[in-house]
Structures are given as C-alpha cells and as structure tokens.
Design an enzyme around this catalytic site. Structure first.
Site, PDB file in Angstrom:
ATOM      1  N   LYS B  79       4.326  -1.299  -4.520  1.00  0.00           N
ATOM      2  CA  LYS B  79       3.881  -0.795  -3.213  1.00  0.00           C
ATOM      3  C   LYS B  79       4.963  -1.121  -2.184  1.00  0.00           C
ATOM      4  CE  LYS B  79      -0.323  -1.231  -0.304  1.00  0.00           C
ATOM      5  NZ  LYS B  79      -1.628  -1.941  -0.216  1.00  0.00           N
ATOM      6  N   SER B 154      -5.386   1.119   0.527  1.00  0.00           N
ATOM      7  CA  SER B 154      -4.074   1.539   0.961  1.00  0.00           C
ATOM      8  C   SER B 154      -3.041   1.659  -0.162  1.00  0.00           C
ATOM      9  CB  SER B 154      -3.558   0.554   2.001  1.00  0.00           C
ATOM     10  OG  SER B 154      -3.406  -0.738   1.418  1.00  0.00           O
ATOM     11  N   SER B 178      -7.930  -2.693  -1.095  1.00  0.00           N
ATOM     12  CA  SER B 178      -6.797  -1.768  -1.163  1.00  0.00           C
ATOM     13  C   SER B 178      -6.162  -1.599  -2.541  1.00  0.00           C
ATOM     14  CB  SER B 178      -5.713  -2.183  -0.165  1.00  0.00           C
ATOM     15  OG  SER B 178      -6.050  -1.734   1.119  1.00  0.00           O
TER      16      SER B 178
END
Ligand SMILES: [Mg+2]
Ligand SMILES: [Zn+2]
Lengths: 96, 492, 482
Positions: B79, B154, B178
C-alpha cells in the site's frame, strides 16, 4: 453544541486556508458528524479510566547511542526550497 | 497450463523451489496481468519495474543455492502509505506527489530481507481515510468483480491487485477496517493483527493508536505466511510488542472441534444486508457442525464504537498530518509569509475527506471540548475493551460479517460522509480494542459480488484466529475468481 | 502613593548533554554545519516514529531529585500542537498532566538573605530547530526569508517551572545562577546561556504591596545572560508600574528583551491565540519509574553546590571564598585535595580565589596549564605555617609555582625568599640594632611600647625583609625588659 463550531478558528488552528464556500460546507458537515459522534456522551463513564494505548506496556526506551544520520543531500533532496544547506521558507509573521 | 499469476503463494513457492519456473518468470506473469488489468482497475500508483526485476534476479540466485525462505521470489504489493526507499510514496495525496523517501519502513525492510519481490505501490484512500478507495488524489480503484463498484478501502488497491493477480500477496494498513473491508469486497483474505505486532515504523500515520499493517492474500495460509514475515519487536517503534509472538500458522489444520465461537448480537441483525447475514449464518452453522460450540454474545458498547472512532481517529490524524507543511518535503504553494504558505499548501495538498477529518479532530481536541469528545471517546474505548474481555472469558473467538454490504457502486456514498463511515460498522471495534481480526471470503451474493466473514480474537490470539479462518475457508470452499482475472481482457 | 511589589516566576529550559537526541540516534552537539545531524525521526519524515532516550530520562530525574521534587511513578508524554517552521512535526512532544517531577524547591541567597523558591514541575520535552532570519535587520521583523537548520531539533530539553515566589530582579538572577550551578554539578548539561543550552522565560507582574491578587503578567523572552535577565526584569517592573500608575493596563503578552536598547518590546499577544490541543502521544508508552529506580537516582545524587559551600565554610573558608571555589569546579577540586592532605583551608581558599584566579586571568591560561598541584599547595602552606615564608613571600612563591618554576621550596630558594628563622642569626641582627638605639630601649623600659615597632622595622630592613618578624619582635621584647 454543533451549532457553535467556529470553523474559521478551527481552520486557522489546523493551518488550512478555506474559501467561503468551503467554510460553509465543512461547517455543515462537521456539525452533522459531531451530532452523531456526540452519542458517546450518552454512555455513563464515571470512574472509567481512558484507554490511550491498546496494550498494557510501559517504558520503551532506546539506549543513548548515536546512529547514522541522513546525508544532507538526501535530507534536502525532497525539499521545496533550500539555500546553502538550509531549508528555506518565506518570512515568518511572529516569533513563537 | 495455469497462468503463474493465478498461483497462491504456497503454490508459487513450491514451483520456484522445484525449478518449474523462475522468480523472473513469476514476476513477468504478474506484470503481464497488471498490464492487462490496470487500465480497468487502477490498483497501482507506482510499478517499480527495475527494483522488482533486480529483486527477482537476486531471488533466483538465492533459490539456486537452496535458500528456504518462504517468500523468496514472491511478487507482492505494498500500500502506498508504506515508506519505500527511493520509490515514490504518496499515500495517494497531492501533498506528497513525487516524494521519494530516503529510508525504508520496517515492514519493507523485513519483506526485502525475506526475499520478496516488491512489484509496486498500491492505491488507497488519501492517507488511508476512506472505505472505497475513491478518495485518492490519483483517481479511484475499481473492483475486479464488477468495475462499476468500489473495491472497498482504504487498502482497495492492495485488495484489487491480489484479487486480480497483479500481485500474489499484498500489505495494507487497517485503522478502522481498511484491510478487512476491502478484502471482503474483493473476495480475498485480509488480516489485521494485534496492535503492536507489526512495527508501524515507516507506515505514514493516520491514527497512531489504531493503525496496524497486515496482509491481504488469496488464501488463509498465504495470509499467515505474509504476516509471519513482518511481525516482531522493532526498536524503532516504541509501541511495538516485545513479548513472545503468537504461533500464527501453527494450527491451520487443526479444525474447530471443541472451540467456543461467539456470534456478536449487535453485528448480526439490523443494518446488515440480508444476503450477507444469511451467508454468515450458514457458515456459523457449518462451524457448529464441524464441532465448534456456538453461542450468541452481546457487546453493548459496540453501539458506541463508530462514534468513538470518529472522534479518536480524526483527533490523532489532526496532529499526525500537521507535518505536511511545505517546509521539508512534498508540495509547497507559495505565500508571502510562512503562515500563508503553510495554510495554502495544506488547502491545496489535502483532499476533502482529509481536510474534513483534520478539522474534525482539531475541533474535538480544542480547549473546552477535549473532555466531552476525545476524553469521553477514550473512556468508551475502555468500556468496549471490558466488553471484549468478558466475551473472551466465555468464547475463543467472535464472528460477524466483515462488511454490512457487498461492494457498492462507485459514487454511491461519496456525497454524505456519514453513510460512508457506516461501511466500517463491523470492523471498527477491534481497532479500538487493539485485538486481531481477519476476513475470509465465503461466497457471492446474487449480483456475483463477494461476501466476507470476520473472525475476531483476543490480543495475541492470532493462532486461534487463523485456525478458525482456515476452517471457514475449507467449509466455504470459495474458488471463484473475478471475471477480469480469468478472461483475456485487452486494455482499452 | 501605592507601593508596588513584583511577582516573578521563571520557566527554564535546559538542554541535556546526552550523546544522542531525545527520540532518535542523531548526534547532539553536532557543530555548525546545518542539517547534518538529522534523520527521518527528527525531520518528521512521513512514517517515522519517536523512541525515548533512556539517558535523558535519567538526566531529568536527577534534576528533579536535586530540586527536591517528588519523582512521579506514572508519567505520560503529550503532544503540544502548534505550527511553527522550526518545529518539524508541528507538535512538540512534551508533558502536560503527569510530568516526571512535581513540587520541589530551590534555596537562593541574595546578600546573605535566603529565599526558598518553589518548583512547580520539571518536565521532559524536545528542542526545536534553529531559524536564521535573513534581511537587513537580521531579526524577524523586516526579514526577507528564513533559513532552517534542524540539527538542534529533538535535542532533549528539560523545562523547570518555578512558582511565582521571586520578588526582585536580584532574586531572579540568584535563582538562575543557582539553578545553573545545580545542573552543572549534576553533569547533565553545560547550561550555557550565551549558547542557548540554558534559556529563561520570565513571567513578571506587579501588584500593590499587601494584595494577594496576582496582576496580569507578561512573559519576557530572549534573555541570554543572567545579567540581561536581571536588567529585563527591572525594566519590565518599572514599565508595568508606570503603565498602571498612568491609569493604563497590562496585557497578557510575550515581550522580547532587546539588549542593545535595554528595553522589552511587545511580541505576540497570547490572549485567545493559544490552544495547544494537548493529548497523550499515542506513539509513546507511559513512563513507569518504580521505587527502585527513584531510589537509585537519589542515591547517586552528587554533593550539590549549596551543601558544598556549607562544607567549605565549615572548614573555615569565608562564605564568598566558598562560593567562588564551588563555582569554579577545578579550583574546588584542588582545594579539596590540598585540604584533605592537611593544608590549612582558610589560607588555601584565599590563595586559590585570589592569587591563582588573578594569575589565570592575567596569563589567560587554565589551571591545567600551570604548574600548580595539590602537593605544591600543601608544601606552601607548611612553609608558611613553619615561618619559612612571609605572607607576601608566599604569594610570590605561588606565582613562581604557577609559572612552572618548580616546587615551592625550589621557587623560594631560587627567588631568595626564605625567612631567616635561625635564632642565633636573628639575635646577632637584633643586638646590632639595639646597640644603635639606646634611647629607644630607655623609652620601652619606661613603659612606652611604641618604639618596639620601630626597632622591628630596623631589623627587617637590615635583613632585607627576610627575618621572621614574630621572632624579631619576641627577641626585642625580651632584650628590652629591665
Ligand atoms: Mg517548554
Ligand atoms: Zn534524528
């Protein structure tokens, strides 16, 4: 309570320049969110200790040992403005 | 022959070790998959082709010497809020556009040491604030099961990449769900470990007391293997756990006979999509049939978790994001004075959701409100932890749906921030408690979208959590792949 | 007319001299090259995290212990939020409720008048970077832009907050000086005001004598020496009284001391602008200082300046000498060594703080660079006590020793300064003088003691000042007795 959000002061504290429209929009949205968040106040918490850290640990220290710093060129590489090895910023309004 | 990009990490590992293919072949397959799917998904912000190539070649050299490291040569994605030396890291924010960090975060270091091949950096909601990966300054990520829907967030980029095969595994961060919610929405496995188990050094902070790095994979054993590579005390993170580590992958084959499983009352009724609820209960029944002792457990304080979260996380983020000021790195918008420069830089550099949360957190911490908001939220957190503690006195794990719904359409929840916040209703409580939780895919809804099943465990209870997760995976026998991964789609 | 009383409280920041910074491994005291002792942590790069330096915690605990504070068992780090370009995170890691040390005191003394100044708290925090304002004035006003160096950012900083117990500029100065001595005695900081490793923010207000209500205070910053602190406070007291007597009012504000103008000028108004949004730093664990640790800190407390001064005074040094000795650490060490080897404390004290200090200043050398040792002080004291040297000759010998001419006896020999204390030699000289002054003998025998001094002087002159004056006088008295 949500009604009294002084969005201009909050934005100043957060150092975010807002337009008039943004102030109105965020003011309204914040009031809405706060209204929901205020639900926490419904829960009686007398004598309850706040949790600030999920694991019950204390005293994480490092020994007083010098480790390698960044090379200055690497430290300054991402900076928007530099001069003679310094970071450079516009003039400052007042001393802190 | 199967496309190498569709292998699990376990399969790829044995193929590499038996010499069936090389790490360079494996990387090429994953990059080919990315080349085909990226135009539809936008899972990645950066593909580090040269770095990945170098790592794959090094892995092949090590493999030739019989090096047994399990992640050696495995292509994984990180990420983009995980700091990687020399590779652009933006947290999907305009304010960090072009920033190439001069250091590696601990997770990146450990993955490199494990011989993993870092393919690239994946898209996220800006600074991990969001549940749909629509809040990215660089455009949204789409769900490979249906590109009209969101992949969750996310960590939506990481989840989409793993689901579609443009990485065999990935890492995300989980502050309020997330990792688990996007895993649920993309049919992948996503785990949030116990707070402190994985170092946060090099994770661009959103809410420090809630953030945890964790894996996203296609199978439970793969997720366990990824997690094992990064756990452990780190002298660079004062909050990292320095005791004995749980035996994460030890009991994957043990089954659930004799285990006590609690179904959370508050998360299995109102507010949960009926199809999701039905699928969840089907698995609960199967667990019971497999020998688990199933009971219903109420966690009364969970009703307040979302409210507490939306005070604590913004408060912490308002300070964590103060460092983005146009002085030392990232974006600068000129101003006559430094004060003006900072305020303009932050106005321009932060997207609306980030701005909203910074303002919210600033307000919640400001004089006169601290005790009613932040202080009260921290006390609610204690009550919630007490609820969990008493529940874990009676059961080994708690279960619930991961997400109240399957993937929703792009744009469906962007107008009203509160409706988006409700997407995390099932996941937030474990972040507040600091406990581990995992999402395992259990089937598809009528629209062909994945449903996730959440297993929660007490702090450091990763062994039992993965044990139950592995059983759920076997019971669900979920083998479907998104259409985008299987059809020979051509880039538009 | 109203009589006014000043109420003064002082916040002191002390940089600790650990090897590495408070929350990262960057070097403290890295020299002048800007931005060479910086890393992801102290530059607040995204993703970096702080880990506290254990030695800094030891340092603040020793300060708290020396100031008689209660060392708090469970203590917390907070974030103090404010934007300023020299503060990389735009929050300072500091302490708020639950600091490490609470409720102490420091005794200070102005011209023999003792005062006890309460210490509210002592807490741990981190320093900021340094700003250089570029423009014709060199100051922030009228500057064109500012350059930032983060070498100092994250250096461990201890803040000592006093109670508003101070009543005069002189007391404030004495407090600052004593605090500086304590910190130096502990060896945790060089506490140099000119270099900013010790800094004072002074809160000053005035009120009518007899009132127990506090007046509105101003906070005076930028005092870079004890002297300028005293001057700034004196100025501020006068200014405030003048404003109030003219019917004006004092505003809560920061004022900056301008050394060249000898005046304070108005800075930022504090009212309404301060909202630091303190909250517990989630990146840092609570501190737990258990009893064993607190005991260890207390047990390793060195002798503090006040105790040392009292001990020297008890040995016979006068108070001013004791203070001078304690303030100059190397002299005190020499004093201790010489006295414990048997030298007479009072004389040694006077030599060290008089002749020796004067020599060092005149020659611009350090004690180490001279030939003076504890042994030579002991020898010199013995020679003086035995009557081998006069007081004046002893000082000359001391200068010779300092200049590296040898041991006291060698110097006395080579400079020909030894007293004549051989009885027969002195008797010969005395008899010769008496023979020349029968009238003086007569007067003495008639009961007039005055000529004794005259006769002693004659003998001293005849011996070139080297005869032991006491022996000469004794002999004259004996010989002139009827
Ligand atoms: Mg301070
Ligand atoms: Zn540093």
């Amino acid at each position: 309570m949500p009604a009294d959000i002084d969005i201009e002061r909050v934005a100043h504290l957060a150092r975010i320049a807002l337009t008039d429209d943004e102030r109105a929009l965020y003011g309204e949205q914040l009031a809405h969110i706060i209204e929901h968040a205020e639900r926490v106040q419904a829960l009686p918490t007398e004598g309850v200790e706040p949790t600030s850290h999920p694991l019950p640990m204390v005293n994480a220290f490092r020994p007083d040992v010098v480790t390698e710093s960044l090379r200055r060129e690497d430290a300054l590489a991402g900076a928007p403005d530099t001069q003679n090895g310094y970071y450079r910023v516009p003039k400052i309004l007042d001393e802190s | 022959m199967t496309d190498l990009a569709d292998l699990t990490i376990a399969q790829a590992g044995s193929g590499l070790r038996s010499g069936e293919f090389t790490a360079v072949d494996l990387l090429a397959a994953v990059e080919r998959r990315a080349a085909v799917t990226e135009a539809h998904l936008h899972a990645y912000l950066t593909l580090d082709r040269s770095g990945a190539r170098t790592a794959a070649e090094a892995a092949d050299a090590a493999l030739a010497t019989g090096d047994p490291r399990p992640l050696l040569g495995i292509p994984i994605a990180l990420k983009d809020n995980m700091v990687t030396r020399g590779v652009e890291t933006t947290a999907s924010s305009q304010i960090l556009a072009g920033w190439k960090p001069p250091y590696d975060g601990t997770a990146a270091i450990r993955l490199k040491e494990a011989g993993a091949v870092i393919v690239g950096k994946t898209n996220l909601d800006e600074f991990a604030m969001g549940s749909s990966t629509e809040n990215s300054a660089y455009g949204p990520t789409r769900n490979p099961w249906n590109t009209n829907t969101v992949p969750g967030g996310s960590s939506g980029g990481s989840a989409a990449a793993v689901a579609v095969g443009s990485a065999l595994g990935a890492f995300g961060s989980d502050t309020g769900g997330s990792i688990r919610q996007p895993a649920s929405l993309t049919g992948t496995v996503g785990a949030k470990p116990t707070y402190g188990l994985v170092s946060r050094y090099g994770l661009i902070a959103f809410a420090s007391s809630l953030d945890q790095i964790g894996p996203i994979a296609r199978t439970v054993p793969d997720a366990a293997a990824l997690l094992e590579a990064v756990v452990g005390w780190d002298p660079m993170d004062a909050t990292s756990y320095n005791g004995d580590l749980p035996a994460i992958a030890k009991s994957l084959d043990t089954g659930v006979a004799g285990l006590r499983i609690g179904v959370v009352t508050e998360l299995s009724g109102e507010g949960i999509d009926p199809e999701v609820l039905e699928a969840t209960m089907r698995i609960v029944d199967q667990l019971s049939n497999a020998g688990a002792d199933v009971v219903e457990i109420s966690l009364p304080a969970i009703e307040y978790a979302l409210s507490a979260y939306y005070l604590i996380a913004p408060a912490e983020c308002s300070a964590n994001l103060a460092r983005f000021d146009g002085v030392r790195y990232g974006l600068r918008v000129d101003g006559a004075t430094t004060e003006e420069m900072m305020a303009k830089t932050r106005a321009e550099g932060f997207g609306p959701e980030v701005t909203r949360r910074i303002l919210l957190g600033t307000y919640a911490l400001s004089a006169g409100y601290y005790d009613a908001f932040y202080g009260q939220a921290q006390r609610v957190r204690t009550l919630l932890r007490n609820d969990f503690a008493s529940a874990y006195g009676r059961v080994d794990v708690l279960v619930s749906p991961t997400s109240p719904t399957t993937a929703f359409e792009v744009g469906a929840k962007t107008a009203d921030p509160l409706t988006m916040y409700f997407a995390d209703i099932c996941t937030i409580a474990t972040n507040l408690a600091g406990d581990p939780a995992i999402s395992v895919p259990i089937g598809l809804d009528d629209a062909g979208l994945p449903i996730g099943f959440q297993i929660m465990a007490p702090a450091l209870g990763e062994e039992v959590m993965f044990r139950v997760a592995a059983e759920v995976e076997r019971l669900a026998a979920f083998t479907e792949r998104p259409r985008l991964a299987t059809s020979k789609v051509v880039a538009p | 007319m109203t009589e006014w009383e000043a109420v003064i409280g002082i916040e002191t920041h002390v940089e600790l001299q650990t090897k590495s910074k408070m929350f990262c491994g960057c070097l403290v005291d890295s020299g002048d090259e800007p931005n060479t002792a910086v890393c992801p942590v102290c530059l607040a790069l995204p993703g970096a995290l702080p880990v506290p330096n254990k030695e800094a915690i030891e340092g603040i605990l020793s300060i708290g212990d020396a100031l008689e504070c209660t060392l708090i068992e469970d203590s917390l780090f907070y974030r103090k939020n404010y934007f300023y370009p020299d503060l990389p995170k735009n929050y300072q890691i500091s302490q708020y409720t639950f600091p490490l040390c609470l409720d102490g005191r420091l005794a200070v003394d102005v011209d023999g008048e003792p005062t006890m100044v309460g210490i509210t708290r002592v807490h741990m925090e981190e320093d900021t970077g340094k700003s250089t304002h570029i423009g014709e004035s060199g100051r922030i006003h009228g500057a064109d832009h500012t350059l930032l160096d983060f070498n100092r950012a994250g250096v461990p900083l201890v803040e000592v907050v006093s109670e508003p117990d101070i009543r005069s500029p002189e007391q404030a100065r004495a407090y600052g000086a004593e605090l500086q001595r304590v910190v130096r005695a502990l060896g945790v900081s060089d506490a140099r005001l000119e270099e900013g490793s010790m800094r004072f923010d002074v809160n000053v207000s005035v009120r009518p004598v007899g009132s127990d209500v506090l007046g509105t205070r101003t906070e005076v910053k930028n005092v870079n020496s004890l002297r300028s602190m005293q001057r700034a406070i004196a100025y501020e007291i006068t200014r405030q009284i003048e404003v109030l007597e003219n019917g004006g009012s004092i505003h809560l504000e920061t004022r900056h001391w301008d050394e060249s103008k000898g005046a304070t000028r108005s800075g930022r108004t504090k009212e309404g602008s301060e909202d630091y949004r303190y909250f517990q730093d989630p990146d840092l664990l609570p501190l737990h200082i258990d009893e064993a640790w607190r005991k260890r800190v207390h047990e390793r407390r060195p002798e503090l300046p006040a105790a040392k001064r009292a001990r020297y005074a008890a040995l016979g040094a006068d108070p001013r000498t004791a203070e001078l000795l304690v303030d100059a650490g190397d002299l005190a060490a020499l004093f201790e060594a010489a006295v414990s080897a048997g030298a007479e404390p009072r004389t040694v004290g006077i030599w060290l703080t008089g002749e020796v200090v004067a020599y060092l200043r005149r020659e611009n050398v350090t004690l180490d660079e001279t030939g003076l040792s504890a042994d030579s002080l002991v020898e010199l004291a013995q020679m003086t006590g035995a009557g081998d040297l006069s007081a004046t000759a002893a000082k000359e010998v001391l200068n010779g020793v300092l200049a590296g001419e040898g041991t006291p006896s060698q110097v006395a020999e080579s400079r020909d300064l030894l007293q004549i204390s051989d009885a027969s030699t002195i008797e010969t000289e005395v008899m010769a003088v008496l023979d020349q002054h029968p009238d003086a003998i007569e007067k003495i025998r008639d009961g007039d003691a005055k000529p004794i001094g005259f006769l002693v002087g004659q003998v001293m002159r005849a011996t070139g000042g080297k005869a032991d004056p006491r022996m000469v006088q004794d002999l004259i008295r004996r010989k002139t007795q009827a």
